[in-house]
Design an enzyme around this catalytic site. Structure first.
Site, PDB file in Angstrom:
ATOM      1  N   ASP A   1       0.891  -1.058   0.261  1.00  0.00           N
ATOM      2  CA  ASP A   1       0.191  -0.037  -0.051  1.00  0.00           C
ATOM      3  C   ASP A   1       0.891   1.062   0.233  1.00  0.00           C
ATOM      4  O   ASP A   1       2.275   1.627   0.966  1.00  0.00           O
ATOM      5  CB  ASP A   1      -0.840   0.074   1.561  1.00  0.00           C
TER       6      ASP A   1
ATOM      7  N   ARG B   1      -1.433  -0.662  -8.396  1.00  0.00           N
ATOM      8  CA  ARG B   1      -2.967  -0.176  -8.148  1.00  0.00           C
ATOM      9  C   ARG B   1      -2.753   0.827  -8.521  1.00  0.00           C
ATOM     10  O   ARG B   1      -2.099   2.260  -7.224  1.00  0.00           O
ATOM     11  CB  ARG B   1      -3.266  -0.766  -6.848  1.00  0.00           C
TER      12      ARG B   1
HETATM   13  C1  LIG Z   1      -8.690  -1.207  -3.162  1.00  0.00           C
HETATM   14  C2  LIG Z   1      -8.253   0.214  -2.689  1.00  0.00           C
HETATM   15  C3  LIG Z   1      -6.784  -0.112  -2.093  1.00  0.00           C
HETATM   16  C4  LIG Z   1      -6.390   1.663  -2.068  1.00  0.00           C
HETATM   17  N1  LIG Z   1      -5.331   1.309  -1.498  1.00  0.00           N
HETATM   18  C5  LIG Z   1      -4.915   2.899  -1.417  1.00  0.00           C
HETATM   19  C6  LIG Z   1      -3.169   2.772  -0.842  1.00  0.00           C
HETATM   20  O1  LIG Z   1      -2.827   1.831  -0.754  1.00  0.00           O
HETATM   21  N2  LIG Z   1      -3.560   4.442  -0.367  1.00  0.00           N
HETATM   22  C7  LIG Z   1      -4.095   5.301  -0.811  1.00  0.00           C
HETATM   23  O2  LIG Z   1      -4.156   6.370   0.032  1.00  0.00           O
HETATM   24  N3  LIG Z   1      -5.202   5.307  -0.946  1.00  0.00           N
HETATM   25  C8  LIG Z   1      -5.650   3.987  -1.201  1.00  0.00           C
HETATM   26  N4  LIG Z   1      -7.231   3.670  -1.347  1.00  0.00           N
HETATM   27  C9  LIG Z   1      -8.105   4.895  -0.918  1.00  0.00           C
HETATM   28  C10 LIG Z   1      -7.911   5.309  -2.232  1.00  0.00           C
HETATM   29  O3  LIG Z   1      -6.679   6.604  -2.429  1.00  0.00           O
HETATM   30  C11 LIG Z   1      -9.429   6.544  -1.776  1.00  0.00           C
HETATM   31  O4  LIG Z   1      -9.267   7.656  -0.799  1.00  0.00           O
HETATM   32  C12 LIG Z   1     -10.436   6.084  -1.991  1.00  0.00           C
HETATM   33  O5  LIG Z   1     -10.797   5.218  -3.040  1.00  0.00           O
HETATM   34  C13 LIG Z   1     -11.683   6.880  -2.497  1.00  0.00           C
HETATM   35  O6  LIG Z   1     -11.370   7.787  -3.223  1.00  0.00           O
HETATM   36  P1  LIG Z   1     -11.858   7.423  -5.221  1.00  0.00           P
HETATM   37  O7  LIG Z   1     -11.351   6.889  -5.763  1.00  0.00           O
HETATM   38  O8  LIG Z   1     -13.306   6.375  -4.219  1.00  0.00           O
HETATM   39  O9  LIG Z   1     -13.090   7.932  -5.195  1.00  0.00           O
HETATM   40  P2  LIG Z   1     -14.250   9.637  -4.454  1.00  0.00           P
HETATM   41  O10 LIG Z   1     -13.810  10.616  -5.673  1.00  0.00           O
HETATM   42  O11 LIG Z   1     -13.203   9.369  -2.925  1.00  0.00           O
HETATM   43  O12 LIG Z   1     -15.051   9.069  -4.515  1.00  0.00           O
HETATM   44  C14 LIG Z   1     -16.274   8.683  -5.529  1.00  0.00           C
HETATM   45  C15 LIG Z   1     -17.058   8.100  -4.875  1.00  0.00           C
HETATM   46  O13 LIG Z   1     -17.282   6.900  -4.371  1.00  0.00           O
HETATM   47  C16 LIG Z   1     -17.891   6.577  -2.888  1.00  0.00           C
HETATM   48  N5  LIG Z   1     -17.020   6.658  -1.653  1.00  0.00           N
HETATM   49  C17 LIG Z   1     -15.708   6.541  -2.209  1.00  0.00           C
HETATM   50  N6  LIG Z   1     -15.203   6.649  -0.720  1.00  0.00           N
HETATM   51  C18 LIG Z   1     -16.185   6.700   0.115  1.00  0.00           C
HETATM   52  C19 LIG Z   1     -16.493   6.018   1.021  1.00  0.00           C
HETATM   53  N7  LIG Z   1     -15.484   6.238   1.903  1.00  0.00           N
HETATM   54  N8  LIG Z   1     -17.303   5.688   2.108  1.00  0.00           N
HETATM   55  C20 LIG Z   1     -18.376   5.849   1.510  1.00  0.00           C
HETATM   56  N9  LIG Z   1     -18.870   5.938   0.028  1.00  0.00           N
HETATM   57  C21 LIG Z   1     -17.814   6.913  -0.725  1.00  0.00           C
HETATM   58  C22 LIG Z   1     -18.849   8.389  -2.970  1.00  0.00           C
HETATM   59  O14 LIG Z   1     -19.918   7.829  -3.155  1.00  0.00           O
HETATM   60  C23 LIG Z   1     -18.144   9.026  -3.777  1.00  0.00           C
HETATM   61  O15 LIG Z   1     -18.699   9.992  -4.261  1.00  0.00           O
HETATM   62  C24 LIG Z   1      -7.448   2.527  -2.336  1.00  0.00           C
HETATM   63  C25 LIG Z   1      -8.924   2.497  -2.271  1.00  0.00           C
HETATM   64  C26 LIG Z   1      -9.201   1.442  -2.575  1.00  0.00           C
HETATM   65  C27 LIG Z   1     -10.031   0.950  -3.477  1.00  0.00           C
END
Ligand SMILES: Cc1cc2nc3c(=O)[nH]c(=O)nc-3n(C[C@H](O)[C@H](O)[C@H](O)COP(=O)(O)OP(=O)(O)OC[C@H]3O[C@@H](n4cnc5c(N)ncnc54)[C@H](O)[C@@H]3O)c2cc1C
Length: 307
Positions: A132, A182
């Site tokens: 991560d 990722r």
């Molecule tokens: C498999 C996976 C691994 C990850 N690994 C890392 C990592 O190693 N390092 C790192 O910094 N980040 C990691 N992340 C987190 C990532 O960086 C984002 O913070 C997170 O995915 C929210 O961003 P989004 O791309 O979904 O977009 P956003 O624009 O934040 O969200 C899009 C839509 O998704 C929904 N949504 C998003 N988050 C949530 C929530 N928490 N609860 C409910 N609905 C939500 C909402 O409807 C929102 O409008 C990971 C995410 C995933 C899916």
């Protein structure tokens, strides 16, 4: 107001006293929605159910603020135990981990020793491991460790964050290894000196990352809940005849569950990130920061109606 809430939860995620307190009191305040349970057995059960539905998984033993060699070694043992459980239970699961949990902030020797122990067992059990990405201060070190270990192990990938200005250069740099990466937006509170402050710019950068990594012929995990980016990726792979086995979608356990099922039904590979362990507090706070509307679940938890 929403930005204030985000800042608050990102600040709370770093609170050591709250982390300790939360560990003592068990999964509370609706955290069960995002965390598979406190034990490996809980996680194995959850993964078995998810596999049955057709989801692939990456399992993560939660850990924050590892400060001693003993703690880092314990975290390493947890990861090894999880890898063995994947193999023994014949689960469709990879492993995700954080280098700070394996001792990155303590010493280089320690983190490298622990990572090699994990990767040796993972290789033996045929389990893929993703490092991560944490906050920007640790990005360069994480990439250097990834590069060193990737020369020794094929079953290793890492994460690249769209909110960082450096990201497209990092993709060029890592291309030498043809890595399975990722792609995410980024979950930490970062200053404007290193990261795009506006969602629009982060999203544009994310799309450029998808294009670059796929066109370079590399396996790409598109880890987002953002429909606009998911639709962009679907159209892009179609336009460029990129086969379905060169990419997958990933989402976090418990978030947009119906959407996860739809994407699976459409015939795409969908992998869920399934965290477990007693150290759930920091992870939970970062999920609340992403979407302050989730606080409704916390309130339900506090008042006894939620999980
Ligand atoms: C498999 C996976 C691994 C990850 N690994 C890392 C990592 O190693 N390092 C790192 O910094 N980040 C990691 N992340 C987190 C990532 O960086 C984002 O913070 C997170 O995915 C929210 O961003 P989004 O791309 O979904 O977009 P956003 O624009 O934040 O969200 C899009 C839509 O998704 C929904 N949504 C998003 N988050 C949530 C929530 N928490 N609860 C409910 N609905 C939500 C909402 O409807 C929102 O409008 C990971 C995410 C995933 C899916």
């Amino acid at each position: 107001m929403e930005q204030l809430m985000r800042n608050f939860f990102q600040f709370m995620a770093k609170n050591k006293s709250m982390t300790k307190l939360a560990k003592r009191y068990g999964l509370k305040f609706g955290a069960k929605r995002f965390v598979a349970g406190e034990t490996l057995a809980d996680a194995v059960e959850t993964i078995r159910e998810l596999n049955k539905e057709g989801f692939a998984v990456t399992i993560d033993h939660l850990g924050e603020f590892v400060e001693t060699e003993k703690e880092a070694n314990e975290m390493t043992e947890h990861s090894i135990e999880a890898i063995r459980a994947i193999k023994e239970n014949n689960l469709d699961s990879q492993l995700s981990l954080k280098l700070t949990s394996m001792g990155m902030d303590i010493s280089d020797d320690l983190v490298m020793r622990n990572m090699r122990r994990i990767l040796d067992v993972a290789k033996e059990c045929d389990v893929f491991v993703t490092i991560d990405m944490e906050d920007s201060g640790r990005c360069e070190k994480t990439l250097q460790i990834f590069e060193t270990l990737r020369k020794e192990y094929d079953n290793l990938g890492t994460v690249i964050q769209a909110y960082l200005y450096r990201t497209l250069d990092d993709l060029d740099r890592l291309n030498a290894y043809h890595p399975n990466l990722r792609l995410v937006k980024g979950a930490y509170k970062e200053p404007e000196t290193v990261a795009f402050p506006n969602k629009k710019d982060v999203d544009e950068n994310y799309k450029k990352m998808i294009e670059k990594h796929l066109l370079n012929g590399n396996y790409t995990a598109i880890a987002t809940h953002d429909d606009e980016i998911i639709n962009f990726a679907k159209a892009f792979v179609k336009e460029h005849n990129i086969p379905n086995d060169q990419f997958e979608f990933q989402m976090l356990y418990g978030i947009k569950v119906e959407r996860q099922k739809e994407i699976l039904k459409e015939g795409y590979k969908m992998r869920l990130y399934v965290p477990y362990g007693t150290d759930w507090y920091g992870y939970f706070m970062r999920r609340l920061a992403e979407r302050p509307a989730n606080v409704a679940f916390v309130l339900k938890g506090v008042f006894g109606k939620g999980s």
